[in-house]
Scaffold this motif. Structure first.
Motif, mmCIF file in Angstrom:
data_model
loop_
_atom_site.group_PDB
_atom_site.id
_atom_site.type_symbol
_atom_site.label_atom_id
_atom_site.label_comp_id
_atom_site.label_asym_id
_atom_site.label_seq_id
_atom_site.Cartn_x
_atom_site.Cartn_y
_atom_site.Cartn_z
ATOM 1 N N LEU A 136 9.889 30.411 6.350
ATOM 2 C CA LEU A 136 9.113 29.308 6.903
ATOM 3 C C LEU A 136 9.948 28.491 7.872
ATOM 4 N N THR A 137 9.292 27.943 8.892
ATOM 5 C CA THR A 137 9.930 26.845 9.623
ATOM 6 C C THR A 137 8.923 25.727 9.791
ATOM 7 N N LEU A 138 9.459 24.518 9.786
ATOM 8 C CA LEU A 138 8.643 23.342 10.037
ATOM 9 C C LEU A 138 9.127 22.732 11.337
ATOM 10 N N ARG A 139 8.200 22.353 12.196
ATOM 11 C CA ARG A 139 8.559 21.630 13.418
ATOM 12 C C ARG A 139 8.367 20.150 13.139
ATOM 13 N N LEU A 140 9.382 19.384 13.438
ATOM 14 C CA LEU A 140 9.377 17.964 13.085
ATOM 15 C C LEU A 140 9.357 17.089 14.328
ATOM 16 N N VAL A 141 8.781 15.917 14.186
ATOM 17 C CA VAL A 141 8.712 14.996 15.325
ATOM 18 C C VAL A 141 9.458 13.709 14.975
ATOM 19 N N PRO A 142 9.818 12.912 16.007
ATOM 20 C CA PRO A 142 10.453 11.633 15.703
ATOM 21 C C PRO A 142 9.567 10.843 14.731
ATOM 22 N N ASP A 143 10.066 10.230 13.692
ATOM 23 C CA ASP A 143 11.419 10.083 13.216
ATOM 24 C C ASP A 143 11.650 10.867 11.916
ATOM 25 N N GLN A 144 11.042 12.048 11.812
ATOM 26 C CA GLN A 144 11.242 12.855 10.604
ATOM 27 C C GLN A 144 12.666 13.389 10.556
ATOM 28 N N ARG A 145 13.177 13.583 9.332
ATOM 29 C CA ARG A 145 14.533 14.103 9.154
ATOM 30 C C ARG A 145 14.458 15.449 8.438
ATOM 31 N N PRO A 146 15.100 16.497 8.989
ATOM 32 C CA PRO A 146 15.039 17.817 8.361
ATOM 33 C C PRO A 146 15.453 17.784 6.892
ATOM 34 N N SER A 147 16.518 17.056 6.558
ATOM 35 C CA SER A 147 17.004 17.086 5.173
ATOM 36 C C SER A 147 15.971 16.479 4.218
ATOM 37 N N HIS A 148 15.323 15.380 4.643
ATOM 38 C CA HIS A 148 14.298 14.755 3.794
ATOM 39 C C HIS A 148 13.119 15.694 3.598
ATOM 40 N N VAL A 149 12.679 16.277 4.717
ATOM 41 C CA VAL A 149 11.499 17.132 4.671
ATOM 42 C C VAL A 149 11.758 18.343 3.776
ATOM 43 N N ILE A 150 12.942 18.941 3.911
ATOM 44 C CA ILE A 150 13.271 20.118 3.093
ATOM 45 C C ILE A 150 13.315 19.728 1.611
ATOM 46 N N ARG A 151 13.883 18.567 1.349
ATOM 47 C CA ARG A 151 13.963 18.132 -0.048
ATOM 48 C C ARG A 151 12.551 17.993 -0.649
ATOM 49 N N ALA A 155 -0.603 29.069 0.210
ATOM 50 C CA ALA A 155 -1.927 28.581 0.613
ATOM 51 C C ALA A 155 -2.120 27.113 0.242
ATOM 52 N N GLN A 156 -1.393 26.678 -0.768
ATOM 53 C CA GLN A 156 -1.538 25.276 -1.182
ATOM 54 C C GLN A 156 -0.769 24.310 -0.286
ATOM 55 N N LEU A 157 0.007 24.845 0.651
ATOM 56 C CA LEU A 157 0.812 23.961 1.502
ATOM 57 C C LEU A 157 -0.005 23.317 2.614
ATOM 58 N N PRO A 166 3.825 17.197 13.596
ATOM 59 C CA PRO A 166 4.658 18.185 12.901
ATOM 60 C C PRO A 166 3.805 19.341 12.368
ATOM 61 N N THR A 167 4.432 20.479 12.172
ATOM 62 C CA THR A 167 3.715 21.659 11.676
ATOM 63 C C THR A 167 4.550 22.389 10.628
ATOM 64 N N LEU A 168 3.879 23.285 9.917
ATOM 65 C CA LEU A 168 4.572 24.199 9.013
ATOM 66 C C LEU A 168 4.048 25.593 9.323
ATOM 67 N N ASP A 223 -4.110 21.939 3.786
ATOM 68 C CA ASP A 223 -5.498 21.708 3.368
ATOM 69 C C ASP A 223 -6.451 22.258 4.435
ATOM 70 N N PRO A 224 -7.766 22.261 4.160
ATOM 71 C CA PRO A 224 -8.705 22.870 5.126
ATOM 72 C C PRO A 224 -8.724 22.150 6.472
ATOM 73 N N HIS A 225 -8.200 20.918 6.525
ATOM 74 C CA HIS A 225 -8.196 20.180 7.793
ATOM 75 C C HIS A 225 -6.891 20.368 8.556
ATOM 76 N N GLY A 226 -6.096 21.339 8.113
ATOM 77 C CA GLY A 226 -4.863 21.641 8.836
ATOM 78 C C GLY A 226 -3.750 20.650 8.551
ATOM 79 N N ARG A 227 -3.904 19.840 7.518
ATOM 80 C CA ARG A 227 -2.831 18.890 7.174
ATOM 81 C C ARG A 227 -1.903 19.500 6.143
ATOM 82 N N ILE A 228 -0.629 19.262 6.315
ATOM 83 C CA ILE A 228 0.380 19.773 5.389
ATOM 84 C C ILE A 228 0.377 18.889 4.144
#
Ligand code: BES
Ligand code: ZN
Length: 457
Positions: A326-341, A234-236, A298-300, A238-243
């Motif tokens: 969980l899966t996160l959908r990423l948009v340019p220029d996010q990197r999966p490895s950075h986001v996972i870290r 639930a902490q991932l 992007p989403t989670l 906020d109430p405004h839908g931001r990750i």
């Protein structure tokens, strides 16, 4: 061109029946019980390609086999070469009781064909094969060399394909890949998709006591892993839908004014979309439209959540463990490895000392973006206009086709994404279907595309 289109019209019914035959094969890549069906399906599409005059091989990989089918025996010097990519594997059909007819017994109702894989992706790449048949058999011929690459592991992350691309690097070198494995807003709005979201997956397990405990005898003495997981997840957001993962939005490329204008050309109604989804209300990151949120933000998501007793009646326990996928959908220029870290360190920081946390990172795929101003993209837009007789739109898609980044990295080629599925095709869901007008327009698109692309090379 007229004789090609006449050929398509004359053979329409046979094309449909052949697609139905293809859809009967339950090529579910995720389920090992379907292993023989995977072989059979690869064999079927290769032999079909041979019937229409292509040279086709079923090629074993470390996983499910891939199919290569070529319109040529030897490449002609100076002739452009394109690769049409598709996948013959399909998603698991479950839950079966929600299908109005069995998923592998294709059923026609009105202009729709219902079956698992109808849109994703058999119907879409089959349209390209039929277009090639029409070009060859009508006597019009092809102005380009074509290779079809039809793989069997797309729905499970294309594990064997990067090695396959390296092994077949020379044969697969091409001007561009052509992929029909995405959607269009409607038959009135053919589309070129110039961006896809990427994906990053993680599985989180919280463990508490070494076994399930009587919740009366021991409740109050230890933490409950299921509750701890709920609080953590639930902490991932906020109430405004931001990750809330630190730095999550840092690399997000904002939409340009040009992209916004293009997006605005696609008709959309939040009310109609809400009704279509059957949700009580739409929800997403504040400050963006629904279309932007679905494709360019992007989403989670939690894809699965498991803990404790799920059977009939009740069972008073404190479960020993709880798990979330969980899966996160990423948009340019996010990197999966950075986001996972960042996600992993954020979760470890938030996790209370009353439970143990284990995080496994799963498959990943980078987001994709190509310039719609690229001459080949412009040529594809002209082919869309000709085939659909409507001005095409430019769009981003929310789904992922991670292998397009390997096409770019390993072979240096961009992917022209020319989807054919309607928004209510229900890919991955019960009652998946393919509109036969999309099939027909798709075949026409295949026929119009090659002359346009050849001119642009
Ligand atoms: N055809 C879809 C991808 C798609 C669908 C992209 C609609 C854009 C719009 C593909 O078969 C698929 O389902 N991909 C998976 C990738 C995952 C398994 C790595 C996805 O997007 O979930
Ligand atoms: Zn899919």
């Amino acid at each position: 061109m007229q004789n090609v289109l006449d050929y398509i019209r004359t053979h329409r019914e046979r094309f449909e029946n052949e697609l139905i035959e293809y859809l009967r094969i339950p090529s579910v890549s995720a389920q090992s019980s379907h292993q023989p069906d995977m072989q059979a399906c690869a064999g079927w599409i290769a032999s079909h390609a041979r019937q229409i005059g292509l040279r086709a091989d079923v090629i074993p990989t470390a996983g499910h086999p891939a199919v290569l089918a070529r319109t040529f025996t030897r490449r002609t010097l100076g002739r452009p070469h394109f690769v049409v990519y598709g996948h013959y594997d399909v998603q698991p059909p479950e839950p079966l009781d929600l299908w109005k007819s069995p998923p592998f017994e294709p059923r026609r109702a009105g202009r729709r064909l219902y079956a698992r894989g109808a849109s994703d992706n058999k119907g879409q790449h089959f349209a390209h094969l039929k277009a090639v048949e029409a070009c060859l058999r009508s006597g019009a011929g092809l102005p380009v060399d074509l290779t079809f690459l039809i793989e069997g592991e797309e729905e499970v992350g294309s594990r064997s394909l990067p090695a396959f691309l390296r092994q077949h690097r020379r044969e697969l070198r091409c001007e561009a890949f052509v992929i029909s494995d995405t959607g269009i807003p409607g038959l009135q709005h053919p589309a070129l998709t110039y961006a896809l979201r990427g994906i990053a997956a993680a599985e989180i397990t919280l463990t508490g006591p070494s076994r399930d405990l009587h919740s009366g005898i021991h409740g109050g003495a230890v933490d409950n892993p299921a509750l701890a997981l709920c609080q953590l997840l639930a902490q991932l957001r906020d109430p405004h839908g931001r990750i809330t993962v630190p730095g999550f939005y840092k690399d997000v490329r904002p939409l340009t004014a040009y992209e916004r204008r293009e997006l605005d050309r696609i008709p959309h109604s939040d009310a109609a979309y809400r009704r279509f989804l059957g949700a009580p209300r739409l929800f997403g990151e504040h400050g963006f439209t629904t279309s932007e949120r679905r494709t360019a933000r992007p989403t989670l998501e939690i894809n699965g959540l498991t803990s404790g007793y799920q059977g009939q009646g009740s069972k008073t326990i404190i479960p020993s463990w709880a798990r979330a996928k969980l899966t996160l959908r990423l948009v340019p220029d996010q990197r999966p490895s950075h986001v996972i870290r960042s996600l992993v360190s954020h979760l470890r920081r938030l996790c209370p000392p009353t439970v143990r946390i284990e995080i496994k990172s799963g498959h990943g795929g980078e987001p994709y973006c190509m310039s719609p101003r690229h001459p080949l993209a412009q040529a594809a837009l002209r082919a869309l206009q000709a085939a659909f007789n409507r001005p095409p739109v430019l769009m981003r898609e929310g789904g992922s086709i991670p292998i397009v980044n390997d096409f770019k990295r390993i072979l240096g080629a961009d992917s022209l994404l020319l989807g054919l599925a309607l928004p209510d095709a229900d890919a991955h869901a019960p009652n998946e279907n393919f509109h036969l007008d999309c099939f027909e327009r798709g075949i026409a698109l295949g026929a119009c595309l090659w002359p346009e692309l050849a001119r642009a090379c």
